[in-house]
Scaffold this motif. Structure first.
Motif, PDB file in Angstrom:
ATOM      1  N   ALA A  93      64.320 -11.749  33.891  1.00 20.15           N
ATOM      2  CA  ALA A  93      63.615 -12.794  33.137  1.00 20.15           C
ATOM      3  C   ALA A  93      62.134 -12.848  33.522  1.00 20.15           C
ATOM      4  N   VAL A  94      61.837 -12.725  34.805  1.00 18.45           N
ATOM      5  CA  VAL A  94      60.446 -12.739  35.268  1.00 18.45           C
ATOM      6  C   VAL A  94      59.702 -11.525  34.737  1.00 18.45           C
ATOM      7  N   GLN A  95      60.345 -10.362  34.757  1.00 21.59           N
ATOM      8  CA  GLN A  95      59.712  -9.148  34.224  1.00 21.59           C
ATOM      9  C   GLN A  95      59.427  -9.285  32.734  1.00 21.59           C
ATOM     10  N   GLN A  96      60.371  -9.833  31.972  1.00 21.47           N
ATOM     11  CA  GLN A  96      60.175 -10.030  30.534  1.00 21.47           C
ATOM     12  C   GLN A  96      59.022 -11.010  30.271  1.00 21.47           C
ATOM     13  N   ASP A  97      58.946 -12.073  31.064  1.00 14.45           N
ATOM     14  CA  ASP A  97      57.871 -13.045  30.907  1.00 14.45           C
ATOM     15  C   ASP A  97      56.518 -12.391  31.211  1.00 14.45           C
ATOM     16  N   ARG A  98      56.432 -11.603  32.256  1.00 15.94           N
ATOM     17  CA  ARG A  98      55.183 -10.903  32.585  1.00 15.94           C
ATOM     18  C   ARG A  98      54.774  -9.949  31.469  1.00 15.94           C
ATOM     19  N   LYS A  99      55.744  -9.223  30.924  1.00 18.94           N
ATOM     20  CA  LYS A  99      55.449  -8.289  29.834  1.00 18.94           C
ATOM     21  C   LYS A  99      54.934  -9.045  28.612  1.00 18.94           C
ATOM     22  N   LEU A 144      50.466 -10.754  25.081  1.00 15.06           N
ATOM     23  CA  LEU A 144      49.719 -11.858  24.482  1.00 15.06           C
ATOM     24  C   LEU A 144      48.246 -11.841  24.910  1.00 15.06           C
ATOM     25  N   ARG A 145      47.982 -11.509  26.180  1.00 12.66           N
ATOM     26  CA  ARG A 145      46.590 -11.399  26.642  1.00 12.66           C
ATOM     27  C   ARG A 145      45.843 -10.341  25.839  1.00 12.66           C
ATOM     28  N   ALA A 146      46.481  -9.184  25.645  1.00  9.61           N
ATOM     29  CA  ALA A 146      45.852  -8.092  24.880  1.00  9.61           C
ATOM     30  C   ALA A 146      45.641  -8.517  23.430  1.00  9.61           C
ATOM     31  N   TRP A 147      46.636  -9.152  22.829  1.00  9.66           N
ATOM     32  CA  TRP A 147      46.527  -9.618  21.453  1.00  9.66           C
ATOM     33  C   TRP A 147      45.381 -10.619  21.328  1.00  9.66           C
ATOM     34  N   ALA A 148      45.315 -11.587  22.244  1.00 10.86           N
ATOM     35  CA  ALA A 148      44.273 -12.620  22.200  1.00 10.86           C
ATOM     36  C   ALA A 148      42.886 -12.008  22.374  1.00 10.86           C
ATOM     37  N   ARG A 149      42.749 -11.101  23.322  1.00  9.29           N
ATOM     38  CA  ARG A 149      41.462 -10.450  23.570  1.00  9.29           C
ATOM     39  C   ARG A 149      40.994  -9.689  22.331  1.00  9.29           C
ATOM     40  N   ALA A 150      41.905  -8.973  21.679  1.00 10.35           N
ATOM     41  CA  ALA A 150      41.555  -8.161  20.513  1.00 10.35           C
ATOM     42  C   ALA A 150      41.129  -9.024  19.319  1.00 10.35           C
ATOM     43  N   ARG A 151      41.553 -10.274  19.280  1.00  5.89           N
ATOM     44  CA  ARG A 151      41.253 -11.143  18.137  1.00  5.89           C
ATOM     45  C   ARG A 151      40.279 -12.261  18.461  1.00  5.89           C
ATOM     46  N   GLY A 152      39.729 -12.247  19.665  1.00  7.21           N
ATOM     47  CA  GLY A 152      38.763 -13.269  20.046  1.00  7.21           C
ATOM     48  C   GLY A 152      39.374 -14.622  20.336  1.00  7.21           C
ATOM     49  N   PHE A 153      40.658 -14.654  20.644  1.00 10.81           N
ATOM     50  CA  PHE A 153      41.329 -15.901  20.989  1.00 10.81           C
ATOM     51  C   PHE A 153      41.231 -16.137  22.495  1.00 10.81           C
ATOM     52  N   THR A 154      41.371 -17.387  22.881  1.00  9.28           N
ATOM     53  CA  THR A 154      41.439 -17.763  24.287  1.00  9.28           C
ATOM     54  C   THR A 154      42.900 -18.021  24.617  1.00  9.28           C
ATOM     55  N   LEU A 155      43.375 -17.432  25.700  1.00 10.01           N
ATOM     56  CA  LEU A 155      44.747 -17.666  26.155  1.00 10.01           C
ATOM     57  C   LEU A 155      44.690 -18.467  27.440  1.00 10.01           C
ATOM     58  N   VAL A 156      45.316 -19.624  27.425  1.00  5.98           N
ATOM     59  CA  VAL A 156      45.416 -20.457  28.617  1.00  5.98           C
ATOM     60  C   VAL A 156      46.840 -20.313  29.117  1.00  5.98           C
ATOM     61  N   GLU A 157      46.972 -19.747  30.308  1.00  8.57           N
ATOM     62  CA  GLU A 157      48.305 -19.520  30.856  1.00  8.57           C
ATOM     63  C   GLU A 157      48.644 -20.598  31.873  1.00  8.57           C
TER      64      GLU A 157
END
Length: 177
Positions: free
Chosen positions: A20-26, A31-44
């Motif tokens: 479960a932890v590995q899936q969450d990290r993946k 999501l970080r890559a997706w957000a970066r590519a679209r100019g979104f901010t990701l708050v984790e």
């Protein structure tokens, strides 16, 4: 013999937690890559310390945020689509307790349109919806029988739902799994 069973159960639990932890990290990495590519901010955040960060204040008609107990969030995405602000939220809450405890998970997307809209809910259809139909509690059906079979749609204004959920919307939603 009992000690061996306990060790086996603990080992299985540990494996499940690690997966479960590995899936969450993946998922977070994607999501970080997706957000970066679209100019979104990701708050984790962490599911354990997550808050709704003002969502109740900003969207008082979003009743989902008031359901159940142990309400938590972990990820917030913010950006723009077509020049309009968009906010996304991973959200979960719990109902019941003990053996009847159930965790509900949702992805919430808010697109700020700058004008009032009528609430519209779209979610996957499930077996209890069919029971509800039998009892006279029906959702909104569309020309596409496949769409109506897969999705439960509700709104206080049927015309609004038909205006929003046109053929392109149905085609798109049917591609999702």
């Amino acid at each position: 013999m009992d000690a061996l069973k306990i060790i086996a159960i603990l080992a299985v639990m540990a494996v499940v937690i690690v997966i479960a932890v590995q899936q969450d990290r993946k998922r977070r990495r994607l999501l970080r890559a997706w957000a970066r590519a679209r100019g979104f901010t990701l708050v984790e955040g962490s599911w354990f310390g997550g808050s709704r960060d003002g969502w109740e204040r900003d969207y008082p008609s979003l009743q989902l945020l008031e359901r159940g107990h142990s309400r938590r969030t972990a990820l917030h995405l913010e950006g723009e689509v077509g020049g309009r602000p968009v906010r996304c939220l991973d959200y979960r809450y719990t109902t019941g307790g003990g053996k009847n405890r159930r965790t509900h998970r949702y992805g919430v997307v808010v697109l700020e349109l700058g004008q009032p809209v009528i609430p519209l809910r779209i979610r996957p259809e499930h077996v209890f919806d069919r029971v509800g139909e039998f009892l006279g509690i029906d959702d909104i059906d569309f020309e596409s029988s496949e769409f109506s079979r897969r999705y439960h749609v509700s709104s206080s204004d049927r015309k609004w739902a038909y205006d929003v959920i046109h053929q392109e919307t149905m085609d798109y939603l049917l591609t999702l799994d």
